[in-house]
Every structure is written in structure tokens, then in C-alpha cells.
Design a protein around this motif. Structure first.
Motif, PDB file in Angstrom:
ATOM      1  N   THR A  90      37.773  52.609  50.490  1.00 56.85           N
ATOM      2  CA  THR A  90      38.194  51.326  49.939  1.00 56.85           C
ATOM      3  C   THR A  90      39.096  51.627  48.748  1.00 56.85           C
ATOM      4  O   THR A  90      38.705  52.346  47.836  1.00 56.85           O
ATOM      5  CB  THR A  90      36.981  50.489  49.492  1.00 56.85           C
ATOM      6  N   VAL A  91      40.307  51.086  48.757  1.00 62.03           N
ATOM      7  CA  VAL A  91      41.309  51.455  47.756  1.00 62.03           C
ATOM      8  C   VAL A  91      41.769  50.223  46.985  1.00 62.03           C
ATOM      9  O   VAL A  91      42.107  49.193  47.573  1.00 62.03           O
ATOM     10  CB  VAL A  91      42.527  52.135  48.415  1.00 62.03           C
ATOM     11  N   ALA A  92      41.776  50.360  45.668  1.00 62.50           N
ATOM     12  CA  ALA A  92      42.317  49.323  44.786  1.00 62.50           C
ATOM     13  C   ALA A  92      43.374  49.951  43.891  1.00 62.50           C
ATOM     14  O   ALA A  92      43.373  51.163  43.662  1.00 62.50           O
ATOM     15  CB  ALA A  92      41.204  48.692  43.949  1.00 62.50           C
ATOM     16  N   SER A  93      44.278  49.122  43.402  1.00 65.95           N
ATOM     17  CA  SER A  93      45.333  49.605  42.519  1.00 65.95           C
ATOM     18  C   SER A  93      45.442  48.687  41.313  1.00 65.95           C
ATOM     19  O   SER A  93      45.275  47.477  41.432  1.00 65.95           O
ATOM     20  CB  SER A  93      46.675  49.653  43.265  1.00 65.95           C
ATOM     21  N   LEU A  94      45.719  49.283  40.157  1.00 64.69           N
ATOM     22  CA  LEU A  94      45.950  48.514  38.938  1.00 64.69           C
ATOM     23  C   LEU A  94      47.286  48.936  38.347  1.00 64.69           C
ATOM     24  O   LEU A  94      47.544  50.125  38.134  1.00 64.69           O
ATOM     25  CB  LEU A  94      44.835  48.765  37.916  1.00 64.69           C
ATOM     26  N   SER A  95      48.144  47.952  38.087  1.00 65.56           N
ATOM     27  CA  SER A  95      49.435  48.230  37.462  1.00 65.56           C
ATOM     28  C   SER A  95      49.913  46.974  36.747  1.00 65.56           C
ATOM     29  O   SER A  95      49.345  45.891  36.919  1.00 65.56           O
ATOM     30  CB  SER A  95      50.470  48.668  38.512  1.00 65.56           C
ATOM     31  N   ARG A  96      50.949  47.124  35.962  1.00 63.89           N
ATOM     32  CA  ARG A  96      51.456  45.983  35.191  1.00 63.89           C
ATOM     33  C   ARG A  96      52.107  44.925  36.072  1.00 63.89           C
ATOM     34  O   ARG A  96      52.144  43.749  35.713  1.00 63.89           O
ATOM     35  CB  ARG A  96      52.446  46.462  34.132  1.00 63.89           C
ATOM     36  N   THR A  97      52.632  45.348  37.218  1.00 68.43           N
ATOM     37  CA  THR A  97      53.312  44.397  38.103  1.00 68.43           C
ATOM     38  C   THR A  97      52.442  43.914  39.251  1.00 68.43           C
ATOM     39  O   THR A  97      52.834  42.985  39.964  1.00 68.43           O
ATOM     40  CB  THR A  97      54.591  45.033  38.680  1.00 68.43           C
ATOM     41  N   GLY A  98      51.286  44.514  39.444  1.00 67.77           N
ATOM     42  CA  GLY A  98      50.397  44.056  40.508  1.00 67.77           C
ATOM     43  C   GLY A  98      50.771  44.609  41.862  1.00 67.77           C
ATOM     44  O   GLY A  98      50.942  45.820  42.024  1.00 67.77           O
ATOM     45  N   ARG A  99      50.929  43.743  42.846  1.00 64.37           N
ATOM     46  CA  ARG A  99      51.172  44.158  44.220  1.00 64.37           C
ATOM     47  C   ARG A  99      52.472  44.944  44.346  1.00 64.37           C
ATOM     48  O   ARG A  99      53.484  44.638  43.725  1.00 64.37           O
ATOM     49  CB  ARG A  99      51.209  42.946  45.151  1.00 64.37           C
ATOM     50  N   SER A 100      52.427  45.949  45.203  1.00 64.33           N
ATOM     51  CA  SER A 100      53.603  46.759  45.455  1.00 64.33           C
ATOM     52  C   SER A 100      54.625  45.997  46.282  1.00 64.33           C
ATOM     53  O   SER A 100      54.286  45.119  47.081  1.00 64.33           O
ATOM     54  CB  SER A 100      53.196  48.044  46.194  1.00 64.33           C
ATOM     55  N   SER A 101      55.891  46.356  46.096  1.00 62.84           N
ATOM     56  CA  SER A 101      56.970  45.743  46.880  1.00 62.84           C
ATOM     57  C   SER A 101      57.180  46.459  48.204  1.00 62.84           C
ATOM     58  O   SER A 101      58.052  46.077  48.989  1.00 62.84           O
ATOM     59  CB  SER A 101      58.271  45.764  46.074  1.00 62.84           C
ATOM     60  N   ILE A 102      56.390  47.494  48.460  1.00 63.94           N
ATOM     61  CA  ILE A 102      56.530  48.257  49.706  1.00 63.94           C
ATOM     62  C   ILE A 102      56.128  47.389  50.891  1.00 63.94           C
ATOM     63  O   ILE A 102      55.024  46.849  50.931  1.00 63.94           O
ATOM     64  CB  ILE A 102      55.665  49.533  49.659  1.00 63.94           C
ATOM     65  N   GLN A 103      57.014  47.266  51.846  1.00 63.70           N
ATOM     66  CA  GLN A 103      56.755  46.443  53.026  1.00 63.70           C
ATOM     67  C   GLN A 103      56.276  47.335  54.178  1.00 63.70           C
ATOM     68  O   GLN A 103      56.980  47.536  55.167  1.00 63.70           O
ATOM     69  CB  GLN A 103      58.021  45.676  53.417  1.00 63.70           C
ATOM     70  N   GLU A 104      55.071  47.881  54.006  1.00 60.50           N
ATOM     71  CA  GLU A 104      54.463  48.700  55.056  1.00 60.50           C
ATOM     72  C   GLU A 104      53.048  48.196  55.300  1.00 60.50           C
ATOM     73  O   GLU A 104      52.412  47.621  54.406  1.00 60.50           O
ATOM     74  CB  GLU A 104      54.461  50.175  54.657  1.00 60.50           C
ATOM     75  N   SER A 105      52.547  48.422  56.517  1.00 60.40           N
ATOM     76  CA  SER A 105      51.264  47.839  56.915  1.00 60.40           C
ATOM     77  C   SER A 105      50.114  48.297  56.037  1.00 60.40           C
ATOM     78  O   SER A 105      49.195  47.518  55.750  1.00 60.40           O
ATOM     79  CB  SER A 105      50.973  48.168  58.383  1.00 60.40           C
ATOM     80  N   TRP A 106      50.128  49.551  55.584  1.00 62.74           N
ATOM     81  CA  TRP A 106      49.003  50.053  54.803  1.00 62.74           C
ATOM     82  C   TRP A 106      48.836  49.300  53.486  1.00 62.74           C
ATOM     83  O   TRP A 106      47.734  49.181  52.952  1.00 62.74           O
ATOM     84  CB  TRP A 106      49.163  51.552  54.515  1.00 62.74           C
ATOM     85  N   ALA A 107      49.954  48.781  52.938  1.00 59.54           N
ATOM     86  CA  ALA A 107      49.898  48.081  51.654  1.00 59.54           C
ATOM     87  C   ALA A 107      49.036  46.830  51.720  1.00 59.54           C
ATOM     88  O   ALA A 107      48.492  46.379  50.697  1.00 59.54           O
ATOM     89  CB  ALA A 107      51.307  47.728  51.193  1.00 59.54           C
ATOM     90  N   ASN A 108      48.869  46.268  52.905  1.00 60.53           N
ATOM     91  CA  ASN A 108      48.035  45.070  53.060  1.00 60.53           C
ATOM     92  C   ASN A 108      46.549  45.385  52.939  1.00 60.53           C
ATOM     93  O   ASN A 108      45.735  44.475  52.800  1.00 60.53           O
ATOM     94  CB  ASN A 108      48.309  44.416  54.419  1.00 60.53           C
ATOM     95  N   ASN A 109      46.183  46.664  53.007  1.00 57.39           N
ATOM     96  CA  ASN A 109      44.776  47.060  52.928  1.00 57.39           C
ATOM     97  C   ASN A 109      44.357  47.489  51.530  1.00 57.39           C
ATOM     98  O   ASN A 109      43.213  47.880  51.314  1.00 57.39           O
ATOM     99  CB  ASN A 109      44.514  48.203  53.914  1.00 57.39           C
ATOM    100  N   VAL A 110      45.282  47.432  50.575  1.00 54.84           N
ATOM    101  CA  VAL A 110      44.980  47.779  49.185  1.00 54.84           C
ATOM    102  C   VAL A 110      44.618  46.520  48.406  1.00 54.84           C
ATOM    103  O   VAL A 110      45.232  45.464  48.594  1.00 54.84           O
ATOM    104  CB  VAL A 110      46.183  48.489  48.524  1.00 54.84           C
ATOM    105  N   ILE A 111      43.618  46.635  47.539  1.00 52.45           N
ATOM    106  CA  ILE A 111      43.249  45.532  46.650  1.00 52.45           C
ATOM    107  C   ILE A 111      44.105  45.673  45.386  1.00 52.45           C
ATOM    108  O   ILE A 111      43.909  46.589  44.594  1.00 52.45           O
ATOM    109  CB  ILE A 111      41.752  45.584  46.289  1.00 52.45           C
ATOM    110  N   TRP A 112      45.063  44.769  45.219  1.00 47.81           N
ATOM    111  CA  TRP A 112      46.022  44.891  44.116  1.00 47.81           C
ATOM    112  C   TRP A 112      45.556  44.107  42.890  1.00 47.81           C
ATOM    113  O   TRP A 112      45.231  42.937  42.982  1.00 47.81           O
ATOM    114  CB  TRP A 112      47.401  44.380  44.555  1.00 47.81           C
ATOM    115  N   HIS A 113      45.530  44.793  41.744  1.00 44.75           N
ATOM    116  CA  HIS A 113      45.180  44.160  40.463  1.00 44.75           C
ATOM    117  C   HIS A 113      46.362  44.275  39.517  1.00 44.75           C
ATOM    118  O   HIS A 113      47.079  45.282  39.519  1.00 44.75           O
ATOM    119  CB  HIS A 113      43.972  44.842  39.819  1.00 44.75           C
ATOM    120  N   GLN A 114      46.540  43.257  38.701  1.00 48.95           N
ATOM    121  CA  GLN A 114      47.586  43.283  37.688  1.00 48.95           C
ATOM    122  C   GLN A 114      46.952  43.361  36.313  1.00 48.95           C
ATOM    123  O   GLN A 114      46.014  42.622  36.002  1.00 48.95           O
ATOM    124  CB  GLN A 114      48.466  42.030  37.787  1.00 48.95           C
TER     125      GLN A 114
END
Length: 287
Positions: free
Chosen positions: A78-102
Motif C-alpha cells: 500500500t503506497v501513499a505519497s506526500l508532497s507540496r503539490t499533491g497528486r502527480s501529473s503523471i498520466q500512467e495507470s499505476w498513479a491511480n493506485n497511490v494515495i496522494w497527500h498534499q
């Protein structure tokens, strides 16, 4: 005749022993029948399943961070990400499985909610600018994250730092002072669960807006040559310039392993260690 007598004796002996241990096993009263065994039902215990491994990647929408997220998802984590901008702009299928936090590691504590349920953290947070800015981004921001992870009970913390480059250390003083301050904090707080990776130049296909920069065109040949020139790294002044580049995929692979493998050795892993660990067989993460 002898075999029959011997078998009969053994059967009688077994019956007498069983009867002495459990009177209900053999009934001698002809008017009663043997009582059946009473098997009591075992108590049902609700054992919770093993906890799932959850990884938080700090700076997961960057060049190295996005590769780490993809690698970890491939491991079934289970993968989550924290960054100042939140969700990545990468348009790839795997990015939909990441929990994005800003959130901003330098501001309020609202970003600490992203640490809930996290078992391991990998920090790719860093940046360039003025010396004071570089110290805050590379040092203070990571120190805040390390302390918050400790308070939350996170088991392992991996920090993507940087190799020494001799003269460059003086030219980018705030960058390296911030990196080393974060390393000191990590080794103090995570004596057994802290890992520091010190790659040099990291190459791969890097996105800059809508453009893709194939850094491997330069990095891959240099890696092939310099990874066998380790003695040159001991030369005074110019030695650090011979540090071999490393593929971003190798860094991601070792970072995820260091974060999830409980037997991965803590401490500082230089570029040669990163290359060595990346070439080993893949481990299997906990279910």
C-alpha cells in the motif's frame, strides 16, 4: 497359534490400560452400553491477519519518488505519497493506485495525518536554491519528517541523500549541510531502522513539463565504466568526480527493499552498495 495368543495378550493389555485411564472407555456391565467419547468443541479465537505494509513516500511525485512509488506498488504494498503539490501529473495507470497527500513539511502539522498506519517512510525531499533555502529543504524538512515518524511509531525510515563530490560540497554548501544534518538526525532516531542511500548522479527518463529527458544516454555508459574504477575515488580532490552514476530504477529498488526488509542493514549505503544490492535477487515482502 503363538501369534494369535500374543495378539490376544496385547489387545487385553491395551484394553486394561485404557480402562484404567478412562473408566468410560470400556464398560463391564452387560446391561449398559459403552458411552461415546465426548469431544468438547474447541474455542474459536479470532486472530487478526498480519498487518499490511504501508509505505509513505515523501516527494513521491518527483523523478526519484515516482519511480519508488511504482516499484513499491509492484511489490504489492500500500503506497501513499506526500508532497507540496499533491497528486502527480503523471498520466500512467499505476498513479491511480497511490494515495496522494498534499502538505508542506516546513509548515503546520496537518501533513502528519499522512503518517497514520504507515510502517515505513522513504524521503526523496530535496532541492536547490540559496544556501538558506537548500538547508531548509534538504535538512529541516527531513528532520521534521524523521521526528514526526518517530512519534508515530514508524518502524523504518529511508533517506535518499547524496554522495560527496569534493569541491561541489563547497559550491553547494547549504545543500550538503542540510543533507548531513538530516542524516545525523536519522541515525540518532533510527539506530536499527534507519537507512541512508548516497547515490551520485541519478539517471533515467526524467520529465520536465511535457518533455522527457533521456539522461540514460549519458549516465548508462558512465556507470559501466566508472563502477569498475573504485580505486580512482580515493584520489585527493578529484576522487569524488569518479563516483559512478546509478539508474533511478536501481535506487528505487534498493530504497523499497531497505524500507520493507527487516534484515536490511541500517546505516549509510554508498553508490557501490546501491549497485550491489540492486543486482541481488528480489526479496518477497510480508503478506
Amino acid at each position: 497359534m503363538f501369534r494369535l495368543t500374543k495378539s490376544t495378550f496385547s489387545l487385553c493389555r491395551f484394553s486394561s490400560i485404557a480402562a484404567s485411564r478412562n473408566p468410560r472407555f470400556l464398560c463391564t456391565d452387560p446391561n449398559k452400553t459403552d458411552e461415546p467419547f465426548k469431544v468438547e468443541e474447541a474455542e474459536t479465537v479470532n486472530v487478526p491477519p498480519p498487518p499490511s505494509e504501508k509505505l509513505l513516500v515523501l516527494g513521491g511525485n518527483g523523478f526519484v519518488g515516482s519511480c519508488i512509488c511504482r516499484e513499491a506498488l509492484g511489490r504489492g504494498l500500500t503506497v501513499a505519497s506526500l508532497s507540496r503539490t499533491g497528486r502527480s501529473s503523471i498520466q500512467e495507470s499505476w498513479a491511480n493506485n497511490v494515495i496522494w497527500h498534499q502538505g508542506n513539511l516546513l509548515s503546520d502539522d496537518s501533513w502528519k495525518d499522512a503518517l497514520k498506519g504507515v510502517t515505513s517512510v522513504i524521503s526523496c525531499v530535496g532541492g536547490f536554491g540559496s544556501n538558506s533555502y537548500m538547508y531548509k529543504i534538504n535538512g529541516t524538512a527531513n528532520i521534521n519528517a524523521i521526528r514526526a515518524a518517530t512519534e508515530e511509531g514508524v518502524k523504518r525510515f529511508v533517506y535518499i541523500s547524496a554522495a560527496d563530490f569534493g569541491v561541489a560540497n563547497y559550491l553547494l554548501q547549504g545543500y550538503y549541510e542540510g543533507k548531513r544534518a538530516a542524516e545525523t538526525e536519522l541515525l540518532t532516531r533510527y539506530t536499527y531502522g534507519g537507512v541512508i542511500l548516497r547515490p551520485g548522479f541519478i539517471y533515467g527518463t526524467r520529465r520536465v513539463g511535457s518533455m522527457k529527458l533521456p539522461l540514460g544516454v549519458i549516465g548508462s555508459p558512465l556507470e559501466m565504466v566508472l563502477q569498475h574504477a573504485k580505486p580512482l575515488g580515493q584520489l585527493p580532490l578529484v576522487g569524488p568526480l569518479f563516483t559512478p552514476p546509478v539508474n533511478v530504477t536501481a535506487v528505487a529498488k534498493v530504497a523499497v527493499r531497505a524500507a520493507m526488509d527487516p534484515v536490511f542493514p541500517p546505516g549509510i549505503i554508498d553508490v557501490y552498495g546501491i549497485l550491489r544490492y540492486s543486482q541481488q535477487k528480489s526479496y518477497k515482502s510480508s503478506p
